[in-house]
Write an enzyme that holds these catalytic residues in place. Sequence first.
Site, PDB file in Angstrom:
ATOM      1  N   ASP A  47      60.547  24.809  14.779  1.00 49.15           N
ATOM      2  CA  ASP A  47      59.892  25.286  14.742  1.00 49.15           C
ATOM      3  C   ASP A  47      58.916  23.903  14.572  1.00 49.15           C
ATOM      4  O   ASP A  47      58.770  22.848  14.574  1.00 49.15           O
ATOM      5  CB  ASP A  47      59.749  25.905  13.560  1.00 49.15           C
ATOM      6  CG  ASP A  47      57.991  27.122  13.027  1.00 49.15           C
ATOM      7  OD1 ASP A  47      57.514  27.275  14.244  1.00 49.15           O
ATOM      8  OD2 ASP A  47      57.732  27.405  12.569  1.00 49.15           O
ATOM      9  N   HIS A  67      56.394  23.828  24.098  1.00 48.74           N
ATOM     10  CA  HIS A  67      57.348  24.726  24.294  1.00 48.74           C
ATOM     11  C   HIS A  67      58.623  24.131  25.043  1.00 48.74           C
ATOM     12  O   HIS A  67      59.515  23.473  25.323  1.00 48.74           O
ATOM     13  CB  HIS A  67      57.243  26.225  25.230  1.00 48.74           C
ATOM     14  CG  HIS A  67      56.746  27.105  23.897  1.00 48.74           C
ATOM     15  ND1 HIS A  67      57.387  26.611  22.331  1.00 48.74           N
ATOM     16  CD2 HIS A  67      55.858  28.404  23.500  1.00 48.74           C
ATOM     17  CE1 HIS A  67      56.369  28.066  21.653  1.00 48.74           C
ATOM     18  NE2 HIS A  67      55.453  27.966  22.688  1.00 48.74           N
ATOM     19  N   LEU A 103      81.994  20.786  21.523  1.00 48.99           N
ATOM     20  CA  LEU A 103      80.286  21.480  21.059  1.00 48.99           C
ATOM     21  C   LEU A 103      80.714  22.923  21.421  1.00 48.99           C
ATOM     22  O   LEU A 103      80.394  23.448  22.559  1.00 48.99           O
ATOM     23  CB  LEU A 103      79.617  20.648  21.328  1.00 48.99           C
ATOM     24  CG  LEU A 103      77.953  21.391  20.245  1.00 48.99           C
ATOM     25  CD1 LEU A 103      78.317  21.017  19.333  1.00 48.99           C
ATOM     26  CD2 LEU A 103      76.639  20.736  20.914  1.00 48.99           C
TER      27      LEU A 103
HETATM   28  C1  IPE Z   1      60.603  31.256  13.478  1.00 49.10           C
HETATM   29  O1  IPE Z   1      59.985  30.292  13.878  1.00 49.10           O
HETATM   30  C2  IPE Z   1      62.117  31.432  15.281  1.00 49.10           C
HETATM   31  C3  IPE Z   1      61.917  30.525  15.862  1.00 49.10           C
HETATM   32  C4  IPE Z   1      62.130  28.831  15.893  1.00 49.10           C
HETATM   33  C5  IPE Z   1      62.678  31.012  17.262  1.00 49.10           C
HETATM   34  P1  IPE Z   1      58.014  31.145  13.871  1.00 49.10           P
HETATM   35  O2  IPE Z   1      57.095  30.629  13.821  1.00 49.10           O
HETATM   36  O3  IPE Z   1      57.953  31.943  14.951  1.00 49.10           O
HETATM   37  O4  IPE Z   1      58.221  31.510  12.254  1.00 49.10           O
HETATM   38  P2  IPE Z   1      57.467  32.521  11.579  1.00 49.10           P
HETATM   39  O5  IPE Z   1      56.118  33.141  12.048  1.00 49.10           O
HETATM   40  O6  IPE Z   1      56.467  31.014  11.137  1.00 49.10           O
HETATM   41  O7  IPE Z   1      58.015  32.192   9.635  1.00 49.10           O
HETATM   42  C1  IPE Z   2      58.501  27.650  17.687  1.00 47.16           C
HETATM   43  O1  IPE Z   2      57.472  26.680  17.826  1.00 47.16           O
HETATM   44  C2  IPE Z   2      58.987  28.030  18.894  1.00 47.16           C
HETATM   45  C3  IPE Z   2      59.410  29.765  19.175  1.00 47.16           C
HETATM   46  C4  IPE Z   2      58.995  30.479  17.503  1.00 47.16           C
HETATM   47  C5  IPE Z   2      59.348  30.174  20.551  1.00 47.16           C
HETATM   48  P1  IPE Z   2      56.098  27.705  17.165  1.00 47.16           P
HETATM   49  O2  IPE Z   2      55.872  28.092  18.717  1.00 47.16           O
HETATM   50  O3  IPE Z   2      56.089  27.910  16.341  1.00 47.16           O
HETATM   51  O4  IPE Z   2      54.895  26.266  16.525  1.00 47.16           O
HETATM   52  P2  IPE Z   2      54.167  26.862  16.087  1.00 47.16           P
HETATM   53  O5  IPE Z   2      54.941  26.625  14.693  1.00 47.16           O
HETATM   54  O6  IPE Z   2      53.365  27.845  16.407  1.00 47.16           O
HETATM   55  O7  IPE Z   2      53.698  25.214  16.038  1.00 47.16           O
HETATM   56 MG    MG Z   3      56.076  28.500  14.449  1.00 46.87          MG
END
Ligand code: IPE
Ligand code: IPE
Ligand code: MG
Length: 236
Positions: A18, A35, A129
């Site tokens: 995240d 990303h 792995l």
């Molecule tokens: C969880 O992250 C999903 C992934 C890392 C793929 P999100 O950014 O979607 O989660 P919330 O919305 O903060 O709970």
């Molecule tokens: C995690 O990063 C990737 C996915 C959930 C696909 P985020 O896109 O949730 O990044 P933040 O949490 O908004 O910074």
């Molecule tokens: Mg996120």
Amino acid sequence: MSVYFTSQSTLHVGIIMDGNGRWALARGLPRAAGHRAGVETVGRIVEAAPPAGIGILTLFAFSSDNWRRPAAEVEALMRLLAIYMAKETPRCVEQGVRLEVIGRRDRLATGLCAAISRVEAATAHGSRLRLRIAVDYSARDAILAAARGASELSLDSLGTALGPPVDLLIRTGGERRLSDFLLWECAYAELVFTRTMWPDFGAQDLAAAVREFRGRERRFGAVPEAPVRLREAWLD
Ligand code: IPE
Ligand code: IPE
Ligand code: MG
């Protein structure tokens, strides 16, 4: 019960990757750039996992709730996943990585599904792995599907259908929640939350999380081993 107490040589680590979006916005970049940087991190962490003592690595790449994001961001994520799956085979084979994708396939583009099947087949013999990437994944859906497919409902049958228990769950990006990731498998996982955004997460951070895990005492509902021994000695 005794299976809980055998010391494992290799760990199952789950990572909620995240913070890509915030990492990019903090640099004045579009979220998609975060990303893209996040994919680079995946490469570094996969390489660092076996030396850190990790045998199974499950990465949360796209949740079933992530479909709720703006279409352009979903498209960017799907494009990155397709590129990753198409390009990754040689590196996985070279590193002894067996790549599997968990989650629903029926909502993914046919091209992405085909790329996933190809990389899964080509890396099936990797033994260093086991890399599991969660795409269109929801732990609650997975539990429902396992229950629906089970011939008898038991902890063993659902556990087998779902996958190996998680030893250590890491979430980057500062949030302290599971967001529907491996809920069953994390029943006794040690949780490590770090403020580091996923694009900045490196081999050192992974090693630090594993050290933190090794320093914790897992009791699985029992009492600590040392006091048990003391009490037994006293009873003698
Ligand atoms: C969880 O992250 C999903 C992934 C890392 C793929 P999100 O950014 O979607 O989660 P919330 O919305 O903060 O709970
Ligand atoms: C995690 O990063 C990737 C996915 C959930 C696909 P985020 O896109 O949730 O990044 P933040 O949490 O908004 O910074
Ligand atoms: Mg996120």
